[in-house]
Design a protein around this motif. Structure first.
Motif, PDB file in Angstrom:
ATOM      1  N   SER A 253      -1.847  -1.510  -8.173  1.00 19.63           N
ATOM      2  CA  SER A 253      -0.414  -1.638  -8.383  1.00 19.63           C
ATOM      3  C   SER A 253       0.175  -0.236  -8.403  1.00 19.63           C
ATOM      4  O   SER A 253      -0.550   0.750  -8.565  1.00 19.63           O
ATOM      5  CB  SER A 253      -0.123  -2.359  -9.705  1.00 19.63           C
ATOM      6  N   LEU A 254       1.485  -0.152  -8.215  1.00 23.81           N
ATOM      7  CA  LEU A 254       2.180   1.130  -8.214  1.00 23.81           C
ATOM      8  C   LEU A 254       3.115   1.209  -9.415  1.00 23.81           C
ATOM      9  O   LEU A 254       3.743   0.208  -9.768  1.00 23.81           O
ATOM     10  CB  LEU A 254       3.011   1.296  -6.936  1.00 23.81           C
ATOM     11  N   ILE A 255       3.189   2.381 -10.012  1.00 18.43           N
ATOM     12  CA  ILE A 255       4.169   2.643 -11.064  1.00 18.43           C
ATOM     13  C   ILE A 255       4.929   3.905 -10.669  1.00 18.43           C
ATOM     14  O   ILE A 255       4.336   4.975 -10.548  1.00 18.43           O
ATOM     15  CB  ILE A 255       3.514   2.854 -12.440  1.00 18.43           C
ATOM     16  N   VAL A 256       6.250   3.734 -10.436  1.00 17.71           N
ATOM     17  CA  VAL A 256       7.098   4.851 -10.038  1.00 17.71           C
ATOM     18  C   VAL A 256       8.390   4.788 -10.839  1.00 17.71           C
ATOM     19  O   VAL A 256       9.083   3.767 -10.819  1.00 17.71           O
ATOM     20  CB  VAL A 256       7.405   4.803  -8.525  1.00 17.71           C
ATOM     21  N   ASN A 257       8.697   5.870 -11.532  1.00 22.62           N
ATOM     22  CA  ASN A 257       9.933   5.953 -12.326  1.00 22.62           C
ATOM     23  C   ASN A 257      10.096   4.758 -13.266  1.00 22.62           C
ATOM     24  O   ASN A 257      11.193   4.227 -13.423  1.00 22.62           O
ATOM     25  CB  ASN A 257      11.157   6.080 -11.409  1.00 22.62           C
TER      26      ASN A 257
ATOM     27  N   THR B  91       6.000   5.267   1.307  1.00 24.83           N
ATOM     28  CA  THR B  91       6.933   5.539   0.217  1.00 24.83           C
ATOM     29  C   THR B  91       7.374   4.235  -0.436  1.00 24.83           C
ATOM     30  O   THR B  91       7.462   3.183   0.217  1.00 24.83           O
ATOM     31  CB  THR B  91       8.185   6.296   0.710  1.00 24.83           C
ATOM     32  N   TRP B  92       7.647   4.329  -1.723  1.00 24.41           N
ATOM     33  CA  TRP B  92       8.208   3.203  -2.469  1.00 24.41           C
ATOM     34  C   TRP B  92       9.073   3.767  -3.588  1.00 24.41           C
ATOM     35  O   TRP B  92       8.696   4.759  -4.216  1.00 24.41           O
ATOM     36  CB  TRP B  92       7.101   2.319  -3.045  1.00 24.41           C
ATOM     37  N   ASN B  93      10.203   3.126  -3.804  1.00 27.23           N
ATOM     38  CA  ASN B  93      11.097   3.549  -4.881  1.00 27.23           C
ATOM     39  C   ASN B  93      11.501   5.026  -4.688  1.00 27.23           C
ATOM     40  O   ASN B  93      11.535   5.790  -5.644  1.00 27.23           O
ATOM     41  CB  ASN B  93      10.440   3.309  -6.237  1.00 27.23           C
ATOM     42  N   ASN B  94      11.739   5.394  -3.410  1.00 29.15           N
ATOM     43  CA  ASN B  94      12.141   6.758  -3.039  1.00 29.15           C
ATOM     44  C   ASN B  94      11.111   7.821  -3.414  1.00 29.15           C
ATOM     45  O   ASN B  94      11.464   8.978  -3.662  1.00 29.15           O
ATOM     46  CB  ASN B  94      13.499   7.117  -3.655  1.00 29.15           C
ATOM     47  N   THR B  95       9.844   7.425  -3.458  1.00 30.68           N
ATOM     48  CA  THR B  95       8.777   8.343  -3.858  1.00 30.68           C
ATOM     49  C   THR B  95       7.619   8.270  -2.871  1.00 30.68           C
ATOM     50  O   THR B  95       7.211   7.177  -2.457  1.00 30.68           O
ATOM     51  CB  THR B  95       8.280   7.981  -5.277  1.00 30.68           C
ATOM     52  N   LEU B  96       7.080   9.419  -2.505  1.00 35.41           N
ATOM     53  CA  LEU B  96       5.924   9.481  -1.616  1.00 35.41           C
ATOM     54  C   LEU B  96       4.675   9.000  -2.357  1.00 35.41           C
ATOM     55  O   LEU B  96       4.310   9.545  -3.397  1.00 35.41           O
ATOM     56  CB  LEU B  96       5.717  10.921  -1.129  1.00 35.41           C
ATOM     57  N   ILE B  97       4.039   7.962  -1.822  1.00 34.21           N
ATOM     58  CA  ILE B  97       2.831   7.377  -2.428  1.00 34.21           C
ATOM     59  C   ILE B  97       1.571   7.903  -1.737  1.00 34.21           C
ATOM     60  O   ILE B  97       0.542   8.106  -2.372  1.00 34.21           O
ATOM     61  CB  ILE B  97       2.869   5.835  -2.327  1.00 34.21           C
ATOM     62  N   ALA B  98       1.654   8.089  -0.415  1.00 36.00           N
ATOM     63  CA  ALA B  98       0.509   8.588   0.356  1.00 36.00           C
ATOM     64  C   ALA B  98       1.026   9.243   1.632  1.00 36.00           C
ATOM     65  O   ALA B  98       2.068   8.847   2.158  1.00 36.00           O
ATOM     66  CB  ALA B  98      -0.451   7.459   0.699  1.00 36.00           C
ATOM     67  N   GLU B  99       0.256  10.234   2.121  1.00 29.27           N
ATOM     68  CA  GLU B  99       0.614  10.898   3.370  1.00 29.27           C
ATOM     69  C   GLU B  99      -0.654  11.378   4.058  1.00 29.27           C
ATOM     70  O   GLU B  99      -1.512  11.984   3.422  1.00 29.27           O
ATOM     71  CB  GLU B  99       1.542  12.074   3.094  1.00 29.27           C
ATOM     72  N   SER B 100      -0.757  11.070   5.373  1.00 25.24           N
ATOM     73  CA  SER B 100      -1.930  11.501   6.125  1.00 25.24           C
ATOM     74  C   SER B 100      -1.682  11.326   7.624  1.00 25.24           C
ATOM     75  O   SER B 100      -0.927  10.451   8.036  1.00 25.24           O
ATOM     76  CB  SER B 100      -3.151  10.676   5.719  1.00 25.24           C
ATOM     77  N   ASP B 101      -2.363  12.153   8.415  1.00 26.69           N
ATOM     78  CA  ASP B 101      -2.387  11.980   9.866  1.00 26.69           C
ATOM     79  C   ASP B 101      -3.634  11.214  10.286  1.00 26.69           C
ATOM     80  O   ASP B 101      -3.785  10.871  11.456  1.00 26.69           O
ATOM     81  CB  ASP B 101      -2.369  13.343  10.567  1.00 26.69           C
ATOM     82  N   ASP B 102      -4.527  10.948   9.344  1.00 22.26           N
ATOM     83  CA  ASP B 102      -5.784  10.237   9.595  1.00 22.26           C
ATOM     84  C   ASP B 102      -5.607   8.765   9.208  1.00 22.26           C
ATOM     85  O   ASP B 102      -5.935   8.358   8.099  1.00 22.26           O
ATOM     86  CB  ASP B 102      -6.911  10.883   8.780  1.00 22.26           C
ATOM     87  N   ILE B 103      -5.062   7.985  10.138  1.00 20.20           N
ATOM     88  CA  ILE B 103      -4.734   6.586   9.878  1.00 20.20           C
ATOM     89  C   ILE B 103      -5.598   5.689  10.753  1.00 20.20           C
ATOM     90  O   ILE B 103      -5.794   5.967  11.935  1.00 20.20           O
ATOM     91  CB  ILE B 103      -3.241   6.313  10.182  1.00 20.20           C
ATOM     92  N   VAL B 104      -6.088   4.607  10.171  1.00 24.19           N
ATOM     93  CA  VAL B 104      -6.789   3.569  10.929  1.00 24.19           C
ATOM     94  C   VAL B 104      -5.905   2.325  10.878  1.00 24.19           C
ATOM     95  O   VAL B 104      -5.496   1.895   9.796  1.00 24.19           O
ATOM     96  CB  VAL B 104      -8.174   3.270  10.312  1.00 24.19           C
ATOM     97  N   THR B 105      -5.592   1.760  12.049  1.00 26.00           N
ATOM     98  CA  THR B 105      -4.751   0.570  12.104  1.00 26.00           C
ATOM     99  C   THR B 105      -5.610  -0.646  12.403  1.00 26.00           C
ATOM    100  O   THR B 105      -6.357  -0.659  13.386  1.00 26.00           O
ATOM    101  CB  THR B 105      -3.660   0.723  13.178  1.00 26.00           C
ATOM    102  N   VAL B 106      -5.524  -1.645  11.531  1.00 28.73           N
ATOM    103  CA  VAL B 106      -6.260  -2.899  11.684  1.00 28.73           C
ATOM    104  C   VAL B 106      -5.282  -4.041  11.433  1.00 28.73           C
ATOM    105  O   VAL B 106      -4.614  -4.073  10.390  1.00 28.73           O
ATOM    106  CB  VAL B 106      -7.445  -2.984  10.704  1.00 28.73           C
ATOM    107  N   GLU B 107      -5.195  -4.944  12.386  1.00 29.08           N
ATOM    108  CA  GLU B 107      -4.310  -6.107  12.285  1.00 29.08           C
ATOM    109  C   GLU B 107      -2.875  -5.698  11.931  1.00 29.08           C
ATOM    110  O   GLU B 107      -2.201  -6.346  11.132  1.00 29.08           O
ATOM    111  CB  GLU B 107      -4.847  -7.117  11.275  1.00 29.08           C
ATOM    112  N   GLY B 108      -2.419  -4.590  12.501  1.00 31.61           N
ATOM    113  CA  GLY B 108      -1.057  -4.131  12.286  1.00 31.61           C
ATOM    114  C   GLY B 108      -0.825  -3.395  10.978  1.00 31.61           C
ATOM    115  O   GLY B 108       0.291  -2.973  10.691  1.00 31.61           O
ATOM    116  N   ASN B 109      -1.859  -3.232  10.169  1.00 28.39           N
ATOM    117  CA  ASN B 109      -1.745  -2.513   8.896  1.00 28.39           C
ATOM    118  C   ASN B 109      -2.320  -1.110   9.025  1.00 28.39           C
ATOM    119  O   ASN B 109      -3.388  -0.924   9.588  1.00 28.39           O
ATOM    120  CB  ASN B 109      -2.487  -3.262   7.794  1.00 28.39           C
TER     121      ASN B 109
END
Length: 92
Positions: free
Chosen positions: A54-58, A4-22
């Protein structure tokens, strides 16, 4: 997981790959209405060349807040087709 950014959901998933803490979300999990193109690129010695969104929200712009590897090196194949976030994007 949610990004989330700017109080807005940007992405959602249970299928996550973690690499170097990201946490890398599948591209299909992105809310495309908030994603815009960026020319920015960086290079990682073992993952390859990263491209950015880049992200554009509100009406607010968060430049280069997401990155992905369109053609990762073989040892980083797990991040192909996935996007990670930073620059104030909350991932939980």
């Amino acid at each position: 997981m949610k990004a989330t950014w700017n109080n807005t959901l940007i992405a959602e998933s249970d299928d996550i790959v973690t690499v170097e803490g990201n946490s890398y979300f599948p591209e299909s999990a992105l809310k495309r209405e908030y994603i815009t193109f960026s020319n920015h690129k960086t290079s990682c010695a073992w993952k390859g060349q990263a491209s950015y969104y880049s992200l554009i929200v509100n009406g607010d712009l968060n430049i280069d807040a997401a990155w992905y590897y369109p053609d990762p090196k073989p040892e980083a194949e797990a991040v192909r087709g996935r996007v990670a976030f930073w620059k104030g994007v909350k991932v939980e």
